[in-house]
Write a protein that holds these residues in place. Sequence first.
Motif, PDB file in Angstrom:
ATOM      1  N   ASN A   1     -18.148 103.136   4.889  1.00  0.00           N
ATOM      2  CA  ASN A   1     -16.681 103.182   4.779  1.00  0.00           C
ATOM      3  C   ASN A   1     -16.697 103.528   3.091  1.00  0.00           C
ATOM      4  N   TYR A   2     -16.918 104.460   2.701  1.00  0.00           N
ATOM      5  CA  TYR A   2     -17.102 104.544   1.055  1.00  0.00           C
ATOM      6  C   TYR A   2     -15.635 104.570   0.703  1.00  0.00           C
ATOM      7  N   THR A   3     -14.537 104.928   1.075  1.00  0.00           N
ATOM      8  CA  THR A   3     -13.136 104.647   0.665  1.00  0.00           C
ATOM      9  C   THR A   3     -13.063 103.368   0.195  1.00  0.00           C
ATOM     10  N   LYS A   4     -13.270 102.511   1.143  1.00  0.00           N
ATOM     11  CA  LYS A   4     -13.190 100.821   1.124  1.00  0.00           C
ATOM     12  C   LYS A   4     -14.007 100.306  -0.163  1.00  0.00           C
ATOM     13  N   LEU A   5     -15.342 100.894  -0.023  1.00  0.00           N
ATOM     14  CA  LEU A   5     -16.110 100.603  -0.995  1.00  0.00           C
ATOM     15  C   LEU A   5     -15.551 101.082  -2.542  1.00  0.00           C
ATOM     16  N   GLU A   6     -15.052 101.992  -2.880  1.00  0.00           N
ATOM     17  CA  GLU A   6     -14.498 102.662  -4.007  1.00  0.00           C
ATOM     18  C   GLU A   6     -13.273 102.039  -4.366  1.00  0.00           C
ATOM     19  N   GLN A   7     -12.411 101.856  -3.201  1.00  0.00           N
ATOM     20  CA  GLN A   7     -11.034 101.332  -3.828  1.00  0.00           C
ATOM     21  C   GLN A   7     -11.126  99.700  -4.479  1.00  0.00           C
ATOM     22  N   ASN A   8     -12.163  98.866  -4.017  1.00  0.00           N
ATOM     23  CA  ASN A   8     -12.327  97.722  -4.488  1.00  0.00           C
ATOM     24  C   ASN A   8     -13.258  97.664  -5.761  1.00  0.00           C
ATOM     25  N   TYR A   9     -13.993  98.712  -5.950  1.00  0.00           N
ATOM     26  CA  TYR A   9     -14.776  98.650  -7.142  1.00  0.00           C
ATOM     27  C   TYR A   9     -16.304  98.189  -6.792  1.00  0.00           C
ATOM     28  N   PHE A  10     -16.554  97.921  -5.316  1.00  0.00           N
ATOM     29  CA  PHE A  10     -17.925  97.549  -5.061  1.00  0.00           C
ATOM     30  C   PHE A  10     -19.038  98.702  -5.505  1.00  0.00           C
ATOM     31  N   GLY A  11     -18.480  99.899  -5.627  1.00  0.00           N
ATOM     32  CA  GLY A  11     -19.462 100.926  -5.945  1.00  0.00           C
ATOM     33  C   GLY A  11     -18.844 102.251  -5.629  1.00  0.00           C
ATOM     34  N   THR A  12     -19.883 103.147  -5.692  1.00  0.00           N
ATOM     35  CA  THR A  12     -19.303 104.806  -5.271  1.00  0.00           C
ATOM     36  C   THR A  12     -20.346 105.461  -4.620  1.00  0.00           C
ATOM     37  N   TYR A  13     -19.822 106.173  -3.780  1.00  0.00           N
ATOM     38  CA  TYR A  13     -20.444 107.009  -2.902  1.00  0.00           C
ATOM     39  C   TYR A  13     -21.025 108.239  -3.301  1.00  0.00           C
ATOM     40  N   LEU A  14     -22.597 108.507  -3.623  1.00  0.00           N
ATOM     41  CA  LEU A  14     -22.988 109.488  -3.929  1.00  0.00           C
ATOM     42  C   LEU A  14     -23.053 110.641  -3.034  1.00  0.00           C
ATOM     43  N   GLY A  15     -23.130 110.255  -1.939  1.00  0.00           N
ATOM     44  CA  GLY A  15     -23.455 111.759  -0.675  1.00  0.00           C
ATOM     45  C   GLY A  15     -24.318 111.220   0.189  1.00  0.00           C
ATOM     46  N   GLN A  16     -24.637 112.129   1.214  1.00  0.00           N
ATOM     47  CA  GLN A  16     -25.305 111.776   2.345  1.00  0.00           C
ATOM     48  C   GLN A  16     -26.519 112.994   2.502  1.00  0.00           C
ATOM     49  N   GLY A  17     -27.709 112.559   2.830  1.00  0.00           N
ATOM     50  CA  GLY A  17     -28.607 113.738   3.210  1.00  0.00           C
ATOM     51  C   GLY A  17     -30.005 113.339   3.553  1.00  0.00           C
ATOM     52  N   PRO A  18     -31.050 113.947   3.396  1.00  0.00           N
ATOM     53  CA  PRO A  18     -32.447 113.384   3.846  1.00  0.00           C
ATOM     54  C   PRO A  18     -32.893 112.622   2.536  1.00  0.00           C
ATOM     55  N   ALA A  19     -33.809 111.734   2.841  1.00  0.00           N
ATOM     56  CA  ALA A  19     -34.756 111.136   1.682  1.00  0.00           C
ATOM     57  C   ALA A  19     -36.167 110.713   2.111  1.00  0.00           C
ATOM     58  N   LEU A  20     -36.841 110.750   1.009  1.00  0.00           N
ATOM     59  CA  LEU A  20     -38.335 110.211   1.498  1.00  0.00           C
ATOM     60  C   LEU A  20     -38.768 108.990   0.671  1.00  0.00           C
ATOM     61  N   SER A  21     -38.796 107.993   1.684  1.00  0.00           N
ATOM     62  CA  SER A  21     -39.007 106.600   0.901  1.00  0.00           C
ATOM     63  C   SER A  21     -40.419 106.359   0.949  1.00  0.00           C
ATOM     64  N   LEU A  22     -41.077 106.359  -0.509  1.00  0.00           N
ATOM     65  CA  LEU A  22     -42.318 106.117  -0.536  1.00  0.00           C
ATOM     66  C   LEU A  22     -42.735 104.814  -0.533  1.00  0.00           C
ATOM     67  N   ASN A  23     -42.184 103.990  -1.575  1.00  0.00           N
ATOM     68  CA  ASN A  23     -42.558 102.698  -1.547  1.00  0.00           C
ATOM     69  C   ASN A  23     -41.401 101.741  -1.991  1.00  0.00           C
ATOM     70  N   ARG A  24     -41.565 100.374  -2.452  1.00  0.00           N
ATOM     71  CA  ARG A  24     -40.382  99.645  -2.688  1.00  0.00           C
ATOM     72  C   ARG A  24     -40.066 100.184  -4.090  1.00  0.00           C
ATOM     73  N   ASN A  25     -38.579 100.714  -4.148  1.00  0.00           N
ATOM     74  CA  ASN A  25     -37.808 101.033  -5.326  1.00  0.00           C
ATOM     75  C   ASN A  25     -38.248 102.529  -5.719  1.00  0.00           C
ATOM     76  N   ARG A  26     -39.321 103.267  -4.956  1.00  0.00           N
ATOM     77  CA  ARG A  26     -39.626 104.721  -5.167  1.00  0.00           C
ATOM     78  C   ARG A  26     -39.159 105.370  -4.002  1.00  0.00           C
TER      79      ARG A  26
END
Length: 803
Positions: A571-596
């Motif tokens: 629920n990115y609308t609620k996320l942004e309304q209360n300054y908890f963060g911002t939504y950058l988008g949605q798509g594919p991702a390659l998770s290699l390692n922790r923080n990578r």
Amino acid sequence: MPKYYITHVEPLHPLKGEEVLFFIREKEENKPGKTHLHLAKIPHRFYTKPLEGGEAFKINEELKRDFPNRQLYHQQFTHKTVTLSLRGSKEERKILPEPFICKKDSLDKRDPFHLNSPSRQLRWLYTPFTQLDSLTDITYYPNEEKERKLIDLETLLQDTHATIDLELENWEMGKDQISQVIYLSTKRKIIFHNLPFDEEKKEDCILQRFTTQQDLGEKLSQVIAEDDPLWLFGHNLMAFDQIKLRKLTTNYYPAPNHHYPITKSAAALRRVITKGRWTLDTFGYHFNYRNLLSNNRLETISGLLKSINYQEQADLIKKARQGNAAAFHSLLHYLYEDGLYAQKAALEVLETAAAKARYFRRAPDDICTASPKTISEEYWDRHYFLKRGNYNLRNAAKKSRQRTADQTEPNYIEELTDSLSAGQLQKGFFSEGISVIYLTPLLAGSASLVEKMAPDISTKFKQSTNSLEKYDCLRTLEYLLYPFLEIIFTAEENKEQEILKPSKLKDQFQLSPNLQKKISSTFYSTGLEEIDAYNWIKGLKLALEQSQKALHSHNLINYGGSLVFINGEINYTKLEQNYFGTYLGQGPALSLNRNRIVANPFNESNPARFLYQSLDIQSGGKTNFEKRIYSEAIKKIFSKESILNVSSFLRTEQKQFIRGKAEEKAYHISRGRRTYYKNQLGNLLEFSGQKPEIIESYLNLKPRITSTMSDETKEELIELIELCQNTYAYPYLKEECLEQILNPYPQKIELVYDLACKGELIPKELSSAPDLAAYRDKITPLFKEFIGALRPRQMDLFEKSGE
């Protein structure tokens, strides 16, 4: 009625007198702006430290005696102490008694943070955007918050702008000079060139030939003077184009009335800014505020697909010099598209940069080239100093202002956010549905406070529809809050009490009287109403607890640099309304390692515009082989190629490379030639038995040896080498190291691991055979990481590819 406002202010002498040059912009509705210069006498204001009553009375009497007919000012610092201040010429700092905060000379440590330096105080008191009633109405603002008026944002955005981009020739031979310049303003489009063609117009631009570098400077200076733009746009304009134009052309005047541009240094970045015009350098801006993509090249941040590369450009210039019209037209098209994209990149960030600059009372030049943390800290320090005439209480504990070469300041905000998602990691390629958010729970815990501190930036965040712009605004707000959070972080670092640790979220906490006093005093003294420190911290803890619960309720796959990657919708609308963060988008991702992790939330086809967290695929001492494999593997994976094909590709390439069967240049590691020989020179000075004072002199000089080093730096380096005549290494120091540092061409040097020099990189020309064992050790982690990340999801990928 025209509006007048300050763009820049400079003392005629930084340490003497009262004469000050003001650059003032005049703007009427629906008319281009004009730049004016005005000279005024502005006294400097000196402050004492907080004085007890008796001491204050004594100093006050001494000042009346030593500075007759001079008005003294008193400010109540606390109910027990008083701060005295005196106005006068800048050189009076040399005779004022000890309680005053000022520097008599370089050894005087009374003002370690330079808060009362003459030039800095001048720019603080007469900040950019300050509105004036007339050209000569320059007044002192004893209460800046109530008396000062700022020019409106719309006026700034509607004023004129010009984009500058240049191209060099003979750079590959080490004899670079400017060959072409494009100038795109709101009034005209011009391409300057020195090629043998007399065409008058092409690519919607007027063509003007120049004969010498000085001729170019005079022509460009005249155009800028006639157009008088407020904004100068360019990609890497401050650190490259302006430096080249100033260095090669002594008559280049982008500032009004033939005033030279001024050069400053910021975070080791040499830059040229102009008096009276605001430089919007998109490279610096993206580096400091939107640094999420793989690099900050113009083609990356603007999606530009260049029609030719640099080598092709060099070849076309040679052909054009021989009269080849087709080559000339290709160069014009290349330059024109570069200019248009540079202008596009600037216009996309113009409003955000102007809003931040106007709010922080800093010139946009500084906003582009300084980090948000630096900007916000200096902003609050200025508020405090001008209101109290003294240092902020938090300065006493500031270690970040006194860093040493081997110390780096921890990023508490990122560490705290990272701990919220501790233990969460899923490896593999997720072909779709990964939501990327920038998490800012500490802003959520200070929402009302943030809106009071920076209403312009808060409004910009809420109204924007651009995800990178939203990210940009939140980072600014986060660092704006940082000076206040720093008090709490310092308390935790000193183990006085743990207040914000996630493991303690549900525990009750007590605030020490000293900590509560510091928090309240800091908020009050920076122009904000006094707050209840306990309730504020309680709000921060609640926001952290809510963030932790929210993260645990989602399928989180990875985390990196405050970016959180979640499998599924949010629920990115609620996320942004209360300054908890911002939504950058949605798509594919390659998770290699922790923080990578690599992700594509923007639906980009260009891999350079993917998000890379803790992964730099092009630099960091990588071989050409590693750079190619990273790029090709990521392209194959994100194009959803079969996992079997990707694995086969990786294993085949790895075997070929380790066995020495890859092409020769695959084993090369590119380094800056100047950097390599700077290090070589330092090593030789140490190991050839030079005197300690010579080695120390070089270590002090080394940071100043850059592509834009001054003639004085070059002379110091030459003199230092001449002191080494009695050593066996002198011929190499002078003929090789010194020559390559002063004239590093080509710019890059190709290095290799050689079998005869275990673990050492040497120039490829000196290598006899590659050290394959060293290369094997170097690339093995890369392949293990790729294959290890892909294997857990092998069946999923195989099934998807076979559909």
